[in-house]
Design a protein around this motif. Structure first.
Motif, PDB file in Angstrom:
ATOM      1  N   ARG A 184      -2.245  -6.335  -2.665  1.00 30.49           N
ATOM      2  CA  ARG A 184      -2.953  -7.632  -2.644  1.00 30.49           C
ATOM      3  C   ARG A 184      -1.953  -8.495  -2.017  1.00 30.49           C
ATOM      4  NH1 ARG A 184      -4.598  -7.488  -8.877  1.00 30.49           N
ATOM      5  NH2 ARG A 184      -3.177  -5.943  -8.804  1.00 30.49           N
ATOM      6  N   VAL A 243      -4.996 -12.174  -8.718  1.00 29.77           N
ATOM      7  CA  VAL A 243      -3.591 -12.202  -8.073  1.00 29.77           C
ATOM      8  C   VAL A 243      -2.651 -11.027  -8.490  1.00 29.77           C
ATOM      9  CG1 VAL A 243      -1.397 -13.301  -7.515  1.00 29.77           C
ATOM     10  CG2 VAL A 243      -3.958 -14.339  -7.022  1.00 29.77           C
ATOM     11  N   PRO A 288     -12.633  -7.194  -9.734  1.00 28.92           N
ATOM     12  CA  PRO A 288     -13.045  -7.339  -8.537  1.00 28.92           C
ATOM     13  C   PRO A 288     -14.731  -6.891  -8.529  1.00 28.92           C
ATOM     14  CG  PRO A 288     -11.128  -6.042  -8.325  1.00 28.92           C
ATOM     15  CD  PRO A 288     -11.361  -6.167  -9.835  1.00 28.92           C
ATOM     16  N   SER A 327      -7.522 -16.849  -6.099  1.00 30.91           N
ATOM     17  CA  SER A 327      -7.846 -15.610  -6.328  1.00 30.91           C
ATOM     18  C   SER A 327      -8.470 -14.664  -5.088  1.00 30.91           C
ATOM     19  CB  SER A 327      -9.086 -15.571  -7.345  1.00 30.91           C
ATOM     20  OG  SER A 327      -9.688 -14.407  -7.797  1.00 30.91           O
ATOM     21  N   PRO A 328      -8.210 -13.440  -5.138  1.00 31.64           N
ATOM     22  CA  PRO A 328      -8.609 -12.523  -4.020  1.00 31.64           C
ATOM     23  C   PRO A 328     -10.137 -12.144  -4.500  1.00 31.64           C
ATOM     24  CG  PRO A 328      -7.162 -11.524  -5.529  1.00 31.64           C
ATOM     25  CD  PRO A 328      -7.097 -12.698  -6.094  1.00 31.64           C
ATOM     26  N   ASP A 348       0.823  -1.361  -0.038  1.00 34.55           N
ATOM     27  CA  ASP A 348      -0.033  -0.001  -0.044  1.00 34.55           C
ATOM     28  C   ASP A 348       0.946   1.131   0.014  1.00 34.55           C
ATOM     29  OD1 ASP A 348      -2.538  -0.897  -0.256  1.00 34.55           O
ATOM     30  OD2 ASP A 348      -2.502  -1.606   1.914  1.00 34.55           O
ATOM     31  N   ARG A 384      -4.448  -1.427  -5.990  1.00 32.83           N
ATOM     32  CA  ARG A 384      -4.393  -1.922  -4.530  1.00 32.83           C
ATOM     33  C   ARG A 384      -3.700  -3.232  -4.235  1.00 32.83           C
ATOM     34  NH1 ARG A 384     -11.217  -2.616  -5.058  1.00 32.83           N
ATOM     35  NH2 ARG A 384     -10.538  -3.103  -6.933  1.00 32.83           N
ATOM     36  N   GLN A 444      -0.410 -11.290  -4.252  1.00 29.95           N
ATOM     37  CA  GLN A 444       0.390 -10.871  -5.226  1.00 29.95           C
ATOM     38  C   GLN A 444       1.839 -10.642  -4.738  1.00 29.95           C
ATOM     39  OE1 GLN A 444       0.138  -6.557  -6.744  1.00 29.95           O
ATOM     40  NE2 GLN A 444       0.116  -7.682  -8.868  1.00 29.95           N
TER      41      GLN A 444
END
Length: 646
Positions: free
Chosen positions: A27, A55, A593, A429-430, A13, A25, A30
């Motif tokens: 992750r 990801v 997302p 996957s997020p 971040d 953003r 990642q």
């Protein structure tokens, strides 16, 4: 060199990418992948990473690669991703991180204009087929201004345009240092840039062509590499099989005949027998294709070779090729062009001889199209070959894709490539599948081998498509089923229906995206690489589990080899391959997302067969809808401000 923790921090971040890229953003998956890649590069280790959709695996391997200070080769499955990495992602990361890393893009020879072959083709004048005149003029105008010679620059012509083989080179017909246009060779320029670069972007075909010593442009590059990162790695076993094998096609034979005529005019105008024998080879190629029978087929060569008339056709093809080779051996001293043709004729004779009788540890097979054919010799197992070639490079190796595991394990992928037991990392996957996606399995469908299955499937999904306010993507395991479903649905749907084969793939996807509520039907190549975000794709329908065709000659031979060793080809080969293919198809649904959508799996075997559990475990954590009414309610809610829970 930057360590694993630092590589992850760059993607956090508070990292430079978050500050410089709008909408970026952090992750956790990642960052975890970036740290693992950095560690593998540092340790010169082998790493296998499955990174689910979202990801951000591209940045997760590019950041540590760029920060590593090592000579890195990044290989992709497609030229489109190759271009995206080089022209978009790499400049963005380097600019944001303030790095001055030398990057280069390298493709196979056929992707670069060959000035010599362009001149030869233009010199044909009126003898050149009339349909090629306009494309040739386009190429000539582009050639006058291009700096790279990369054919992708000329977007007005399709990748498979008929003119390209006439104005690009192959390892067969390249004259090398003897070429009169050598100083201006675009392949040579691209090689030099790659040799001087710190990070080189290539594709799997180029990688394996070099590993298999089938020169495509950078034999000096691989030994210098300290790390290899292979994206879309699920494609590697099949690509390896084709490049560690041998093939001979009608196109190669006809190009030899055509090039002989062109070089004869250029270097030996007093030897008309060359033209006569080249024409004889062209006729023998056509006769051989006729003897193979009508239609498009992919089948074992020994079965066809035993049919009446086939041996005579093979002998005729061999005799014509030998006749041309003899004439070229005499003419070779007249010029480098004819010398190259003589070398190619001998090579093609050697390839053709491989189909005289059975070959050990390899499968002989063939493909036919309307007018052309190809003969193939494919190794049954590429693991040993790949392990041997990989061992010659003392480097780190990173294999990554969204679809590498089966039932939570990498055993199948590792075994097929002979990787042993490398480090493994599986990152889900997020994306919030539980909230944004639902799975619907229609009830009451017959078994997929039932003659009425495709019609029953289309009837079952018609109300789903009609209820969908957005676009529907339908994936099929066969072109026959695709065409049948397309014909049935087209008569009943009041929205755009786009069918694979009616236009180039990119055009169909663009029209589908623009329509917003269209129905796109595709098979095979459409199962991966299609990226449509938002409501334009809010429902993916898969007609049946994507088991490979049991009639495929390579699959049949590999299955038989597993049986001979006492194994089960269904559990050790067919199921794992089908699971990976299904995961690719399912991955088309949620690409962002904020995406929402319905996944429809129509195959009743998911619930009636014991192996259905393995497929269900491979799916993202989506909620289930119990019946058609719930499926329609969920879809209709996609147009509302908030999506109702099912």
């Amino acid at each position: 060199m930057t360590g694993p923790g630092e590589a992850a921090e760059w993607l956090g971040d508070d990292g430079p990418l978050a500050n410089a890229i709008e909408g970026f953003r952090a992750r956790l998956p990642q960052q975890q992948m970036a740290a693992a890649v950095a560690q593998a590069l540092e340790d010169q280790d082998t790493l296998v990473v499955e990174a689910g959709t979202g990801v951000g695996k591209t940045f997760a391997y590019l950041v540590p690669a760029l920060l590593s200070g090592r000579k890195v080769i990044v290989s992709t499955g497609t030229r489109n991703l190759q271009d995206q990495l080089f022209h978009k992602d790499l400049p963005l990361i380097c600019r944001t991180l303030g790095l001055s890393v030398r990057c280069a893009l390298l493709k196979g020879r056929s992707n670069y204009l060959c000035p010599h072959r362009l001149r030869l083709t233009a010199a044909e004048g009126p003898q050149l087929e009339a349909r090629l005149h306009a494309p040739l003029r386009l190429v000539e105008r582009w050639a006058a201004g291009t700096r790279t010679g990369d054919t992708a620059e000329l977007s007005q012509l399709a990748e498979d345009a008929e003119i390209w083989p006439r104005v690009t080179s192959t390892a067969d017909n390249c004259l090398g240092t003897e070429c009169p246009e050598y100083a201006g060779c675009y392949v040579l320029r691209a090689r030099r840039r790659a040799q001087e670069a710190d990070l080189v972007v290539i594709n799997h075909h180029l990688l394996f062509a070099d590993l298999a010593l089938k020169d495509e442009g950078f034999g000096e590059l691989l030994p210098a590499a300290e790390a290899f990162i292979l994206d879309e790695a699920h494609q590697l076993p099949e690509v390896a099989g084709s490049f560690f094998g041998v093939s001979l096609s009608a196109r190669q034979l006809l190009e030899l005949a055509r090039d002989t005529v062109s070089e004869q005019v250029n270097e030996a105008p007093d030897m008309p027998q060359l033209r006569e024998r080249a024409n004889g080879l062209g006729k023998a190629v056509k006769d051989f294709r006729l003897a193979m029978g009508e239609g498009m087929r992919r089948a074992p060569w020994p079965v066809l070779a035993a049919t009446p008339g086939m041996d005579e056709a093979l002998q005729g093809l061999r005799a014509a090729l030998e006749s041309l080779a003899e004439a070229l051996a005499v003419a070779a001293e007249r010029g480098k062009g004819l010398e190259g043709c003589a070398r190619r004729a001998l090579d093609q004779m050697q390839r053709l001889a491989l189909f005289d009788g059975p070959q050990e540890d390899a499968v002989q097979w063939y493909e036919t199209w309307t007018r052309t054919f190809s003969l193939h010799l494919t190794p049954l197992d590429v693991a040993g070959l790949f392990r041997q070639h990989r061992g010659a490079c003392d480097s780190a190796w990173v294999f990554t894709s969204a679809t590498l595991s089966v039932d939570g394990r990498f055993d199948h992928f590792n075994r097929r490539l002979g990787l042993g037991v490398p480090r493994g990392l599986q990152l889900d996957s997020p994306f919030d599948y539980a909230t944004n996606a639902r799975l619907y399995i229609p009830s009451g469908l017959p078994e997929p081998n039932d003659p009425g299955y495709t019609t029953a499937m289309a009837q079952a999904v018609l109300p789903v498509i009609e209820a969908n306010p957005g676009g529907t993507f339908m994936l099929f395991t066969s072109h026959k089923a695709l065409q049948a479903a397309a014909a049935w649905l087209s008569r009943r749907l009041d929205r755009p229906v786009l069918v694979q084969g009616t236009a180039p793939r990119q055009e169909l996807v663009a029209r589908f995206r623009e329509a917003g509520n269209g129905v796109l039907l595709g098979a095979q190549s459409f199962w991966e690489g299609v990226d449509v975000r938002g409501r334009a794709l809010s429902c993916v329908i898969i007609d049946r589990l994507p088991f490979a065709s049991p009639g495929d000659p390579v699959l049949e031979a590999r299955m038989e080899a597993i049986r001979r060793e006492g194994g089960s080809p269904f559990t050790s080969l067919q199921i794992p391959q089908a699971v990976i293919a299904l995961k690719q198809g399912v991955g088309r649904l949620i690409r962002d997302p904020d995406d929402k959508g319905l996944l429809v799996l129509c195959d009743p075997r998911l619930q009636t067969k014991s192996y259905g559990r393995i497929f269900m475990k491979s799916l993202p954590p989506v909620g289930r809808v119990r019946d058609l009414d719930q499926a329609r309610t969920f879809l209709q809610g996609l147009g509302e401000p908030s999506c109702p829970q099912a």
